[in-house]
Design a protein around this motif. Structure first.
Motif, short mmCIF file in Angstrom:
data_model
loop_
_atom_site.label_atom_id
_atom_site.label_comp_id
_atom_site.label_asym_id
_atom_site.label_seq_id
_atom_site.Cartn_x
_atom_site.Cartn_y
_atom_site.Cartn_z
N HIS A 32 0.84 -1.20 0.00
CA HIS A 32 0.00 0.00 0.00
C HIS A 32 0.87 1.24 0.00
N LEU A 33 0.45 2.24 -0.77
CA LEU A 33 1.07 3.56 -0.65
C LEU A 33 0.37 4.29 0.48
N GLY A 34 1.00 5.29 1.06
CA GLY A 34 0.32 6.07 2.08
C GLY A 34 0.93 5.88 3.45
N ALA A 35 0.37 6.59 4.43
CA ALA A 35 0.97 6.69 5.76
C ALA A 35 1.12 5.33 6.44
N ARG A 36 0.14 4.44 6.29
CA ARG A 36 0.21 3.18 7.04
C ARG A 36 1.16 2.19 6.38
N GLY A 37 1.07 2.07 5.04
CA GLY A 37 1.97 1.19 4.30
C GLY A 37 1.66 -0.28 4.55
N VAL A 86 -1.39 -6.72 2.51
CA VAL A 86 -2.38 -7.60 3.16
C VAL A 86 -1.63 -8.61 4.04
N ARG A 87 -0.53 -9.14 3.52
CA ARG A 87 0.22 -10.15 4.30
C ARG A 87 0.81 -9.55 5.59
N THR A 88 1.51 -8.36 5.44
CA THR A 88 2.17 -7.82 6.64
C THR A 88 1.13 -7.35 7.66
N ARG A 89 0.01 -6.80 7.18
CA ARG A 89 -0.99 -6.28 8.12
C ARG A 89 -1.67 -7.42 8.89
N TYR A 90 -1.74 -8.59 8.23
CA TYR A 90 -2.42 -9.73 8.89
C TYR A 90 -1.43 -10.56 9.71
N PHE A 91 -0.31 -10.97 9.06
CA PHE A 91 0.61 -11.88 9.74
C PHE A 91 1.68 -11.15 10.55
N GLY A 92 1.85 -9.84 10.30
CA GLY A 92 2.98 -9.14 10.91
C GLY A 92 2.63 -8.32 12.14
N GLN A 93 1.45 -8.57 12.71
CA GLN A 93 1.07 -7.79 13.90
C GLN A 93 2.06 -8.03 15.03
N LEU A 94 2.51 -6.89 15.66
CA LEU A 94 3.43 -7.01 16.80
C LEU A 94 2.66 -6.83 18.11
N GLU A 95 3.39 -6.99 19.22
CA GLU A 95 2.79 -6.77 20.54
C GLU A 95 2.41 -5.30 20.70
N TYR A 147 5.33 7.09 14.73
CA TYR A 147 4.50 7.48 13.58
C TYR A 147 4.92 8.87 13.08
N ALA A 148 5.15 9.77 14.05
CA ALA A 148 5.53 11.14 13.67
C ALA A 148 6.88 11.12 12.96
N GLU A 149 7.80 10.31 13.45
CA GLU A 149 9.13 10.22 12.85
C GLU A 149 9.05 9.62 11.43
N ALA A 150 8.18 8.62 11.27
CA ALA A 150 7.99 8.01 9.94
C ALA A 150 7.53 9.08 8.95
N GLU A 151 6.58 9.90 9.38
CA GLU A 151 6.05 10.95 8.52
C GLU A 151 7.14 11.95 8.16
N ARG A 152 7.95 12.31 9.21
CA ARG A 152 9.01 13.29 8.97
C ARG A 152 10.00 12.78 7.93
N ARG A 153 10.26 11.42 7.95
CA ARG A 153 11.22 10.83 7.00
C ARG A 153 10.60 10.51 5.63
N GLY A 154 9.29 10.70 5.53
CA GLY A 154 8.64 10.39 4.25
C GLY A 154 8.49 8.89 4.02
N LEU A 155 8.44 8.11 5.11
CA LEU A 155 8.26 6.66 5.00
C LEU A 155 6.87 6.28 5.51
N SER A 156 6.38 5.13 5.03
CA SER A 156 5.13 4.64 5.65
C SER A 156 5.48 4.12 7.03
N ARG A 157 4.47 3.97 7.86
CA ARG A 157 4.70 3.48 9.23
C ARG A 157 5.32 2.09 9.18
N VAL A 158 4.79 1.23 8.29
CA VAL A 158 5.32 -0.14 8.19
C VAL A 158 6.79 -0.11 7.77
N GLU A 159 7.11 0.71 6.75
CA GLU A 159 8.51 0.77 6.29
C GLU A 159 9.43 1.19 7.43
#
Ligand SMILES: C[S@@+](CC[C@H](N)C(=O)[O-])C[C@H]1O[C@@H](n2cnc3c(N)ncnc32)[C@H](O)[C@@H]1O
Ligand SMILES: [Zn+2]
Length: 339
Positions: free
Chosen positions: A279-284, A287-296, A307-319
């Protein structure tokens, strides 16, 4: 489209229902069908109709004396109430099976066999029909009423007393499977549908219809009257019970929107869904990472700062989170981190 089916004369045998036999072929013996491991499926005395599983006498309205006549009456009531023409209704539903000359079709819960002439006609003079019902009385009436007429058309017709939720056939043996009017009362509707799906080849068709007012009629006065008249009209379309592999599913209603019809094409391969598209966009993520990659769960304040730092760097949150975690594990950056 060729007139004849691609695979004519594929041999079909009933299969042993004993769970230890893994659907071994049954061969004809003098009083029934026999499997190599010694199991015997008896014929109804005086016939060659095998009895795999039979509803005990008087266990339901279909397994009691006069069941065929009671069913005839009920059907007449339906046709008169909804101003329906039986031949038009059944012929129209059978057409959705897309049968061709030389095909092989299964009908479950065939009852007194009113669909058999329509199936025979759709097979155009050659092919096979396997009709089954769990109520011996109903099926025997079907044999009496329709065998001669259907076989005269050149169609081979086979009857069995068996349970539609545990069919005595190998996978993919049929070009189509059809059911009219009884599935609401199956003890296990999901298995009833799954079995029809299992015994039809990939690309073949399944059509299932039964009582159930359309959702928009459920709370109307006419809907409530019909449901009070017969609780079966409250049955919902069992869409949630379809196998996950079905293709081109459709639902529609007949008989003044009081009889649902589900139709679909059979497939054996999973749906072609690419779960790795990023996905493009803030969350990034995907389907696989959002389902299987959930962390604690983490400290919410820390999360907000990430999240704020991701935005500042121009990366999605997942990246950004993946890059931090890879660095922590001293792993090389992932493709997304580099991109
Ligand atoms: C309302 S009748 C419909 C008969 C026929 N299909 C018709 O259109 O006239 C329902 C039929 O489903 C059959 N049935 C119910 N449960 C079944 C099962 N588990 N396996 C096979 N047939 C079943 C009943 O015995 C009965 O003959
Ligand atoms: Zn066996």
């Amino acid at each position: 489209m060729p007139e004849e089916l691609i695979v004519p004369n594929r041999p079909l045998a009933y299969r042993c229902p004993n769970p230890t036999c893994d659907r071994t072929r049954l061969e004809e013996a003098p009083l029934g069908l026999a499997c190599p491991n010694g199991h015997v499926v008896p014929f109804i005395p005086g016939t060659t109709v095998p009895v795999f599983c039979k509803e005990p006498d008087d266990a339901s309205e279909y397994a009691s004396g006069g069941s065929a006549e009671k069913h005839d009456n009920a059907l007449r009531w339906v046709l008169s109430t909804f101003h329906a023409d039986e031949a038009g209704l059944r012929g129209g539903l059978v057409a959705r099976l897309q049968l061709r000359k030389g095909g092989r079709v299964l009908i479950t819960g065939a009852g007194t066999g009113n669909d058999l002439p329509h199936l025979a006609q759709a097979l155009g003079g050659s092919g096979e029909i396997y009709a089954q019902d769990i109520a011996q009385q109903m099926l025997l009436t079907g044999v009496e009423r329709h065998r001669a007429e259907v076989e005269r058309t050149g169609i081979r017709l086979h009857f069995s007393v068996s349970d539609a939720t545990s069919l005595p056939f190998a996978d993919g043996e049929f070009d189509a499977a059809y059911h009219f009017g009884g599935i609401n009362l199956f003890a296990d509707v999901r298995r009833g549908i799954a079995e029809m799906n299992r015994v039809v080849r990939a690309g073949g068709r399944v059509v299932i219809g039964d009582e159930g007012v359309a959702p928009w009629l459920r709370n109307s006065e006419i809907g409530r009257m019909l449901i009070r008249n017969n609780a079966l009209y409250a049955c919902e379309v069992p869409l949630g019970l379809l196998p996950e592999t079905v293709r081109s599913p459709r639902v529609s209603w007949e008989l003044c929107n009081t009889f649902y019809v589900i139709e679909f094409s059979v497939a054996t391969d999973p749906l072609a869904i690419d779960i790795d598209v990023r996905h493009l966009g803030a969350r990034g993520g995907s389907v696989r990472t959002r389902y299987f990659g959930q962390l604690e769960g983490v400290d919410p304040g820390l999360r907000d700062r990430i999240y704020a730092e991701a935005e500042r760097r121009g990366l999605s949150r997942v990246e950004y989170v993946e890059s931090i975690l890879r660095r922590a594990l001293k792993e090389p950056p992932g493709a997304a981190d580099r991109g």
